[in-house]
Design a protein around this motif. Sequence first.
Motif, PDB file in Angstrom:
ATOM      1  N   TYR A  16     -97.802 -17.384 -55.102  1.00 41.53           N
ATOM      2  CA  TYR A  16     -98.469 -18.275 -56.056  1.00 41.53           C
ATOM      3  C   TYR A  16     -97.585 -19.464 -56.412  1.00 41.53           C
ATOM      4  O   TYR A  16     -98.073 -20.567 -56.684  1.00 41.53           O
ATOM      5  CB  TYR A  16     -98.802 -17.542 -57.363  1.00 41.53           C
ATOM      6  N   TRP A  73    -104.534 -21.176 -56.450  1.00 36.40           N
ATOM      7  CA  TRP A  73    -105.027 -22.489 -56.866  1.00 36.40           C
ATOM      8  C   TRP A  73    -104.907 -22.667 -58.374  1.00 36.40           C
ATOM      9  O   TRP A  73    -104.556 -23.752 -58.854  1.00 36.40           O
ATOM     10  CB  TRP A  73    -106.478 -22.669 -56.431  1.00 36.40           C
ATOM     11  N   ALA A  99    -111.505 -22.266 -60.778  1.00 35.33           N
ATOM     12  CA  ALA A  99    -111.043 -21.463 -59.643  1.00 35.33           C
ATOM     13  C   ALA A  99    -111.203 -19.975 -59.922  1.00 35.33           C
ATOM     14  O   ALA A  99    -111.692 -19.212 -59.076  1.00 35.33           O
ATOM     15  CB  ALA A  99    -109.585 -21.797 -59.327  1.00 35.33           C
ATOM     16  N   ARG A 112    -110.331 -21.177 -48.341  1.00 32.82           N
ATOM     17  CA  ARG A 112    -109.105 -20.611 -47.765  1.00 32.82           C
ATOM     18  C   ARG A 112    -109.225 -19.106 -47.584  1.00 32.82           C
ATOM     19  O   ARG A 112    -108.873 -18.572 -46.526  1.00 32.82           O
ATOM     20  CB  ARG A 112    -107.912 -20.949 -48.674  1.00 32.82           C
ATOM     21  N   SER A 113    -109.713 -18.405 -48.604  1.00 29.82           N
ATOM     22  CA  SER A 113    -109.807 -16.953 -48.483  1.00 29.82           C
ATOM     23  C   SER A 113    -110.872 -16.543 -47.466  1.00 29.82           C
ATOM     24  O   SER A 113    -110.689 -15.576 -46.726  1.00 29.82           O
ATOM     25  CB  SER A 113    -110.109 -16.325 -49.852  1.00 29.82           C
ATOM     26  N   ALA A 119    -110.211 -22.835 -52.987  1.00 32.52           N
ATOM     27  CA  ALA A 119    -109.650 -21.488 -52.931  1.00 32.52           C
ATOM     28  C   ALA A 119    -110.519 -20.548 -52.103  1.00 32.52           C
ATOM     29  O   ALA A 119    -110.021 -19.762 -51.284  1.00 32.52           O
ATOM     30  CB  ALA A 119    -109.492 -20.941 -54.356  1.00 32.52           C
ATOM     31  N   SER A 133    -106.245 -15.876 -53.519  1.00 30.37           N
ATOM     32  CA  SER A 133    -106.325 -17.302 -53.216  1.00 30.37           C
ATOM     33  C   SER A 133    -106.703 -18.104 -54.456  1.00 30.37           C
ATOM     34  O   SER A 133    -106.126 -19.169 -54.722  1.00 30.37           O
ATOM     35  CB  SER A 133    -107.345 -17.545 -52.098  1.00 30.37           C
ATOM     36  N   SER A 134    -107.651 -17.597 -55.234  1.00 33.27           N
ATOM     37  CA  SER A 134    -108.072 -18.301 -56.450  1.00 33.27           C
ATOM     38  C   SER A 134    -106.942 -18.380 -57.462  1.00 33.27           C
ATOM     39  O   SER A 134    -106.752 -19.406 -58.125  1.00 33.27           O
ATOM     40  CB  SER A 134    -109.285 -17.601 -57.070  1.00 33.27           C
ATOM     41  N   ASP A 178     -97.881 -22.898 -54.667  1.00 31.98           N
ATOM     42  CA  ASP A 178     -98.935 -23.729 -55.266  1.00 31.98           C
ATOM     43  C   ASP A 178     -98.401 -24.396 -56.536  1.00 31.98           C
ATOM     44  O   ASP A 178     -98.646 -25.577 -56.786  1.00 31.98           O
ATOM     45  CB  ASP A 178    -100.162 -22.873 -55.597  1.00 31.98           C
ATOM     46  N   ASN A 195    -100.309 -21.118 -46.184  1.00 37.08           N
ATOM     47  CA  ASN A 195    -101.607 -20.456 -46.110  1.00 37.08           C
ATOM     48  C   ASN A 195    -101.598 -19.288 -45.138  1.00 37.08           C
ATOM     49  O   ASN A 195    -102.341 -18.311 -45.309  1.00 37.08           O
ATOM     50  CB  ASN A 195    -102.687 -21.456 -45.694  1.00 37.08           C
TER      51      ASN A 195
END
Length: 450
Positions: free
Chosen positions: A25, A170, A308, A368-369, A365, A166-167, A28, A150
């Motif tokens: 995390y 972000w 997100a 990406r996931s 997000a 992923s969320s 980010d 990623n």
Amino acid sequence: MGIDTMPSVADDSAAERRREQRGWYFYDWACAVYSTSVLTVFLGPYLTAVAKSAADAHGYVHPLGIPVRAGSFFAYCVSASVILAIVLMPLVGAAADRGGRKKGLLALCAYVGAAATAGMFFLDGNRYLLGGLLLIVANAAMAVSMVVYNSYLPQIALPEERDAVSSRGWAFGYGAGSMMLIADLILYTQHGSFGLSEATAVRICLAAAGVWWGAFTVIPLRRLRDRRTAHTATGPAVHGWRQLVATFRDMRGTPLTLSFLAAYLIYNDGIQTVISQASVYGSDELGLSQSTLIVAVLLVQVLAVGGALGMGRLARRYGAKRTILGSLVAWTATLGAGYFLPAGAPVWFFVLAACIGMVLGGSQALSRSLFSHLVPAGKEAEYFSAYELSDRGMSWLGPLLFGLAYQLTGSYRDSIISLVVFFAIGFVLLARVPVRQAVLDAGNPLPERI
């Protein structure tokens, strides 16, 4: 720490996964301030002003002898940075998968980008060429670093965890962006109290983002692990476009993954163009002050955290694909409204910023996931280089179109409405992808909701 030998994320304990996820995390958290403070808020209007100060009597600068309207210089530099990233991303993705040592590549890209950003402190007077060069280097380094970053997601999160992980990543990024923007707002609006000129305050804000980026990158570098996979090789990586072509040829075995990338390429081009050009639109077309733009972007950051996380919860209920489709409808409506914003009316610009904030983090997000489920095991960095090519690497068309529209018309208002087509076409293409079958075709376990 050495490279682990072919571990599976399912073999890690919950505590081990959580430790790596928390470290993940923080990248980010580290790099998001570049996107917010530099690319979205300060650099566009500031570099445009520097270019205008160097322009001739007709409003043109002449980099490499090419006549360029000063108001288009920033957009063209963004496009140039993307083209550079296109050359580098396939090479880095292949090297990460073949060598199994991702942390070194992540560190190299992060610190090159952070150094270029910190160097923006020296962007003063009419040094528009220096500003353009630093922008190109920093933006390309950011894009390439995200390939490696990623590619960790499938290795640190179980399939059912990825939307949430992923969320949260972000959300961390938008939280960091919010904190930095608050500090920027104080410094910028009170620059006289600190004995600084307005331009010096802007240059400090730009450089501070680079320092933040470099400092917090230490955390993911300490917590993430290098892994050797079944696809790790010891031979030399294929370079540049040849590697990219090889990756897309490999994707012919998973054509639905390729279909998702095509959809993402289109709608994300619109997202990235909004991110990079919104401040120029607000300052030059709507006549809004720099402090108004900072507050608007801060509003985006704060709401994007909740957006997100909220869209992550919606994805658990309705699936990532449906949630992303809903966000594209919201993007289309928001940009359509943006065309009609009256000049000199910050309240309506804040309303537009709030709408963008609610969908920005979630749409990125969840994309990406969702893609992480479509990647064959052991090819994460290679496939994520193609993803990042769609995320940032192919996001040159929107800024280029934006710049050309201004070059031809002298107005940004027509440019903003042209971006609607990216979201409309992306919606149609994504709606046609059967994502459950795409997950199975990639050889991955099917999550309960997708």
